[in-house]
Design a protein around this motif. Sequence first.
Motif, short mmCIF file in Angstrom:
data_model
loop_
_atom_site.label_atom_id
_atom_site.label_comp_id
_atom_site.label_asym_id
_atom_site.label_seq_id
_atom_site.Cartn_x
_atom_site.Cartn_y
_atom_site.Cartn_z
N UNK A 484 -45.22 44.66 -77.74
CA UNK A 484 -44.10 45.04 -78.38
C UNK A 484 -42.76 44.99 -78.20
N UNK A 485 -42.78 44.57 -76.43
CA UNK A 485 -41.35 43.99 -76.26
C UNK A 485 -41.19 42.46 -76.65
N UNK A 486 -42.09 42.05 -77.23
CA UNK A 486 -41.94 40.68 -77.62
C UNK A 486 -41.49 41.20 -79.28
N UNK A 487 -42.49 41.81 -79.94
CA UNK A 487 -42.14 41.86 -81.83
C UNK A 487 -40.87 42.15 -81.53
N UNK A 488 -39.90 43.47 -80.50
CA UNK A 488 -38.52 44.02 -80.35
C UNK A 488 -37.54 42.20 -80.15
N UNK A 489 -37.79 41.72 -79.65
CA UNK A 489 -37.35 40.67 -79.18
C UNK A 489 -36.67 39.73 -80.27
N UNK A 490 -38.20 39.18 -80.83
CA UNK A 490 -38.02 38.45 -81.91
C UNK A 490 -37.15 39.46 -83.38
N UNK A 491 -37.68 40.34 -83.55
CA UNK A 491 -36.48 41.33 -84.47
C UNK A 491 -34.91 40.99 -84.24
N UNK A 492 -34.64 41.59 -82.99
CA UNK A 492 -33.06 41.50 -82.30
C UNK A 492 -32.74 39.93 -82.62
N UNK A 503 -34.69 51.48 -87.14
CA UNK A 503 -34.90 50.25 -87.62
C UNK A 503 -35.91 49.58 -87.05
N UNK A 504 -36.52 49.05 -86.55
CA UNK A 504 -37.87 49.25 -85.06
C UNK A 504 -38.67 49.40 -85.02
N UNK A 505 -38.45 50.92 -85.96
CA UNK A 505 -39.76 51.80 -85.87
C UNK A 505 -40.35 51.92 -86.90
N UNK A 506 -39.43 51.35 -88.12
CA UNK A 506 -39.40 50.96 -90.23
C UNK A 506 -40.38 49.68 -89.86
N UNK A 507 -39.17 48.70 -89.03
CA UNK A 507 -40.25 47.26 -89.86
C UNK A 507 -41.47 46.47 -88.41
N UNK A 508 -40.83 47.59 -87.48
CA UNK A 508 -42.34 47.13 -86.67
C UNK A 508 -43.60 47.78 -87.36
N UNK A 509 -43.05 49.15 -87.67
CA UNK A 509 -44.56 50.02 -87.47
C UNK A 509 -45.15 50.50 -86.47
N UNK A 510 -44.29 51.05 -85.76
CA UNK A 510 -44.24 51.67 -84.09
C UNK A 510 -44.11 52.99 -84.58
N UNK A 511 -44.65 53.57 -83.52
CA UNK A 511 -44.05 54.91 -83.32
C UNK A 511 -43.13 55.10 -82.48
N UNK A 515 -41.85 52.44 -79.36
CA UNK A 515 -40.21 51.99 -79.80
C UNK A 515 -39.02 52.01 -78.47
N UNK A 516 -39.72 53.66 -77.78
CA UNK A 516 -38.26 53.96 -76.89
C UNK A 516 -39.17 53.54 -75.52
N UNK A 517 -40.50 53.18 -75.65
CA UNK A 517 -40.73 53.14 -73.89
C UNK A 517 -40.68 50.94 -73.80
N UNK A 518 -40.88 51.18 -74.95
CA UNK A 518 -40.75 49.30 -74.92
C UNK A 518 -39.32 49.27 -74.71
N UNK A 519 -38.19 49.68 -75.84
CA UNK A 519 -36.51 49.82 -75.32
C UNK A 519 -36.36 49.97 -73.75
N UNK A 520 -36.75 51.09 -73.51
CA UNK A 520 -36.40 51.32 -72.22
C UNK A 520 -36.97 50.25 -70.75
#
Length: 548
Positions: A484-492, A503-511, A515-520
Amino acid sequence: MDAYAFNLEEYIAFARLAGTDTEGVEVKAAAGGLPKNIVETLSAFANTSGGILVLGLAESQGFTPVEGFDARSVADGLAQACSQKMMPPIRASIDIVPFEGAPVVVAIVPETVPYEKPCYVKARTVYEGSFVRMGDGDRRLSPYEVDRIMEGAHCPQFDCAVVPEADMEEFDSELLSLFLIFQRQESSRAFKDMSDDEILEATKVAARDEAGTLRPTLAGLMALARYPQRHYPRAYVSFARYPGTSKADVTLEGIRFMDSKNLTGPIPLMISEAMNCVRRNMKRVSKMEGAFRVEEWEYPETAVREAIANALLHRDYSPEGLRSQVQVNMYDDRIEIMSPGGLCGEMTVERLGELGASFSRNAVLSRVLESTSYLAGFAEQGKVVENKGTGYFQMCASLQKAGHPAPVARDYISVFVVDLYKKGAAADVRWESSSPLPRLESPLQRAMRKAEQHYPERIVRTVTDFAGESGEAVTIHVVESGSVEFDIVSFMDEADEPVKSSQLIESLGRSKATISRALNRLIEKGVVQRLGGRKGPGIMYRLTRNAL
C-alpha cells in the motif's frame, strides 16, 4: 498517538514470535471483565511514553481471542476508568476492532503532559497510586521519584539556596575574580557602581542567611568554591573504565576496573579532570584527508565534554539527589554518563536536541557557569557552558560529523543516562537525513521496528549510510513494491500538488483505515509530510525527499 499508527495484526504476529508483549504494549485477556489492576497500567503508560492496551487476547494461549469476551462492556469500563479513576483524567482513544473473527478492544493511552505528572490512581494517594512502565510490567514509583516529578513540573530552586555552614572565604579567588570581571564587562551599566558582594548577591552566587550574613549559595559553591564537597560529599564525579561492555565484566585476571578515579572540586575542575580520564583511556585513530594523515580521538571531545557538563549542570541538587554522584563509565563500545535526577519541566527525551528547546533544572547554576571560565592550566578552555539551549544539539552534531552512531538518552525519573557509542557500535541507533539529531524511539516504535525485521514486505524500510570521509548521514527510504505504501508513494510522485486522503482512498480502492495506517507509517519514516495540522478536512499530504 493516532490509533491507526498501530497495526494489531503485525504486532500480534511479532508477539507470538517473541512469546511476550512489550514495554509499549500490554495484552490482557480480560475474560471476566475489565481487570482491576488495569488502572496501574494506565498510570504506568501515562507516566512513561504512552502505550497501547489490547484487551480480549489470551497471552497464555498464544495471543488468541478469548471466547465470550464482552468487548462493549470492557470498552465502556475502560473509558470510565480513564476519565473517573485517574488523576489527571486520561484521554485515551478506545476502539473495538476485529481480530481473527473476534472483537478486541484496542486503547491508545497518551503520555501525560510533564507539568501534570504523575498520573495516579485516584482512589489511592499520589505516593501509592503512581506507576511507571519497566520492561513489560508496571512498577510503583518511589516517594523520591514522585517528589522529583512534581517538583520538576515547575523546576526546583535548590541551587539558589544559602549553604548555612559555608563562608565567603571558601571561594576560589581566581575563579571568583574572573567571574566578577566578566560580569562587569557584560553588564557594565548595571554593575558599574556595585561592590563585589553586591554583584555576587545580584547574580545569586551568594545570599544573606537569616542573621544577615552573606554566604555562598549552592550554585556559587559548586561553580566557584575550592572544595564544595566539604558540604556535599557526594557532589562529585566518579570515573571508571570497565574491561567489557557491562559492569559485570572482568578480565581474565579478575580485574573489575582498568582505571577509576573520584573527581572533586568545583564544576570546571571536575569537567576538566573527567576529560583527562577519558582521554587517558581512549585511542587516537588515524585517517586520510586528501594527501595528509590526520589523527583524531576515538570519541569527539566536544560530545564527551557537553555530556559531562550537562550531567553536572542539570543533575538533581535536592537533599535526596545529593546522595548520589555523577558517573562517567567507559566500556569497550561506549561511554555512559549518568546524572542523578531525570528531566524536568516540559522537556522530554523526544525534545532533546531540538533547537530552542531547553530546560534548566538549576537556572541559577546555569547562569553562573555561563559566566565561569576554565582556569589557565586546566585541560579545557573558554566558558564552562553556553546555556543557549544548544548543548545537546552540539553533542549530536559533533558525533554525527565524526561518523558515530546517535547518542541514546534514557530518562528514569531518578537518573538520566546518555550513551555515546563508538563507530560501528549500536547498529540500530541511526540518524535522520534532515537533521543532526538522533531518532529516539518510543516503546511502540521499538516494537514495530522488531516486527519490521520479520515482515519487511509490509513496512517501509529505512537505510542509512555515512557518505565517505565527510561523515554526513544519508538516509534513503525504500518502499516495497506491491505494498500500500508503494502505491501511495507512486500516486504522490505523479501528482503535481499535495493530495488528500480521500483521493488516495478513491484512486487506490483501499479502505480509510488501510490508507490511514499506511500514511502514518510513511510519516513516521519521514517519507511523507502531513500539511495542515493533524485533523480536519483541510489535511493534505506530500512526499519528502529521499523516497524511492
